[in-house]
Write an enzyme that holds these catalytic residues in place. Sequence first.
Site, short mmCIF file in Angstrom:
data_model
loop_
_atom_site.label_atom_id
_atom_site.label_comp_id
_atom_site.label_asym_id
_atom_site.label_seq_id
_atom_site.Cartn_x
_atom_site.Cartn_y
_atom_site.Cartn_z
N ARG A 140 -3.25 6.20 -0.05
CA ARG A 140 -3.84 7.30 0.71
C ARG A 140 -2.93 8.07 1.62
O ARG A 140 -3.29 9.15 2.07
CB ARG A 140 -5.03 6.77 1.50
CG ARG A 140 -6.18 6.43 0.59
CD ARG A 140 -7.28 5.76 1.34
NE ARG A 140 -6.82 4.49 1.88
CZ ARG A 140 -7.54 3.71 2.66
NH1 ARG A 140 -8.73 4.08 3.01
NH2 ARG A 140 -7.07 2.56 3.07
N ASP A 169 -6.46 -2.99 -7.83
CA ASP A 169 -7.08 -3.56 -6.64
C ASP A 169 -7.39 -5.02 -6.93
O ASP A 169 -7.55 -5.40 -8.09
CB ASP A 169 -8.37 -2.82 -6.25
CG ASP A 169 -8.80 -3.22 -4.84
OD1 ASP A 169 -8.26 -2.66 -3.88
OD2 ASP A 169 -9.64 -4.13 -4.71
N ARG A 198 0.82 -1.23 0.00
CA ARG A 198 0.00 0.00 0.00
C ARG A 198 0.85 1.28 0.00
O ARG A 198 0.43 2.29 0.54
CB ARG A 198 -0.96 0.03 1.19
CG ARG A 198 -2.08 -1.00 1.10
CD ARG A 198 -3.12 -0.58 0.07
NE ARG A 198 -4.11 -1.62 -0.10
CZ ARG A 198 -5.25 -1.66 0.55
NH1 ARG A 198 -5.57 -0.71 1.40
NH2 ARG A 198 -6.10 -2.63 0.31
N TYR A 225 -14.87 -12.15 -0.61
CA TYR A 225 -15.60 -10.95 -1.01
C TYR A 225 -16.86 -11.29 -1.81
O TYR A 225 -17.92 -10.69 -1.64
CB TYR A 225 -14.70 -10.00 -1.82
CG TYR A 225 -13.79 -9.18 -0.94
CD1 TYR A 225 -14.31 -8.21 -0.09
CD2 TYR A 225 -12.43 -9.38 -0.93
CE1 TYR A 225 -13.49 -7.45 0.73
CE2 TYR A 225 -11.59 -8.63 -0.11
CZ TYR A 225 -12.13 -7.67 0.72
OH TYR A 225 -11.33 -6.94 1.53
N ARG A 284 -6.44 11.79 -7.26
CA ARG A 284 -7.65 10.96 -7.24
C ARG A 284 -8.94 11.77 -7.15
O ARG A 284 -10.03 11.20 -7.36
CB ARG A 284 -7.57 9.99 -6.05
CG ARG A 284 -6.83 8.69 -6.29
CD ARG A 284 -7.65 7.71 -7.12
NE ARG A 284 -9.05 7.73 -6.72
CZ ARG A 284 -9.55 7.09 -5.68
NH1 ARG A 284 -8.78 6.34 -4.94
NH2 ARG A 284 -10.83 7.18 -5.37
#
Length: 349
Positions: free
Chosen positions: A35, A80, A31, A155, A44
């Site tokens: 963010r 992702d 990661r 998921y 973004r």
Amino acid sequence: MPTRTDDPAQSRLVRAARGEKVDRPPVWFMRQAGRSLPEYRALREGTTMLESCRRPDLVTEITLQPVRRHRVDAAIFFSDIVVPLQAVGVDLDIVAGVGPVVAEPFRTRADLDRLPALTAEHVPDITESVQMLVRELGPTPLIGFSGAPFTLASYLVEGGPSRNHEHTKALMHGDPELWHDLCTRLAQIAGAYLRIQVDAGASAVQLFDSWVGYLSRADYEAYVRPHSTQALEAVAGLVPRIHFGVGTGELLASMGEAGVECVGVDYRVNLLDALERTGGRYALQGNLDPALLFAPWPVIEQEVRRIVAEGRQAPGHVFNLGHGVLPSTDPEVLTRVVELVHSLGEDPA
Ligand code: CP3
């Protein structure tokens, strides 16, 4: 032709992940693209996560941002784990602060029809993004990745992030035949997605089985590992393969046997214990606790030095966190960690 030192296939990352000794461990962060970087948030703005993942200009820029800023030894492809599922037609979204949410959870045999095989035609943008990146990165290797069948299945079956994975386990044990058919489809998708990235120029791959730590070893080996093996075989012999999950202390040896060169270790397991549990058969990746990046620098420094020293005992060591960068991490601390790892050359002893 690139000279030997300019060739990402000869980079420290690739050599260490293959189990070769290098002068100092390569370092990258799970990661790292995302963010915690203000330049990422700026780029973004106004574009959803999944739209961003399908735009080669954005994917390239976001992937490069942490390489420029932190001077890490590898780039991780900005994407992702649910991108290939969406590419074959699954209706899903990534909800900020939640994660992937699937419109219609997978529950019955008829749902298999919603999971056709993935081919390069589904993801021409991924090939384009990887090719652009490899040109821009020069000697820095690009790590491609995919979600592993179990984590993807979780998921799909739960319909979103799950604490207990109860529907997934109910399917696994209640209808093993359907479970295996689902995971066979997902292994094809994961394997093809890895292969597409490698064919376009990725120098290594990581298979993320983030939620596999919720399984017993017996269930992992019976219901999950054969499918991870199938996915990993798609790139066997081409590039080093890294396999990572969270809370996998009991599964490390078993995950190595899925067919990889390098086992990712989360922050709960000391690297020397991981080395013993895996019998020294694999390179190791890890494993600074991402929450420790919020502690005073002397604590971080001591931990980094300890992890690098322990990593020297392994056949190869790739320095990383023990899970992803937390969004509120100070990016300057990450840069400092990279500088420190880079300064730790050959063991003086
Ligand atoms: O920097 C990198 O590591 C590359 C990009 C990357 C992302 N997701 C970008 C992302 C990678 C390798 C992933 C993998 C991924 N995605 C995993 C496996 C790794 C792990 O953390 O265990 C999993 C489980 C997912 C599913 C997922 N996608 C989650 C749990 C989330 C977070 C949701 C949230 O907002 O808290 C996402 C969204 C996501 N994937 C973001 C990023 C940068 C945040 C979305 C945003 O910035 O708007």
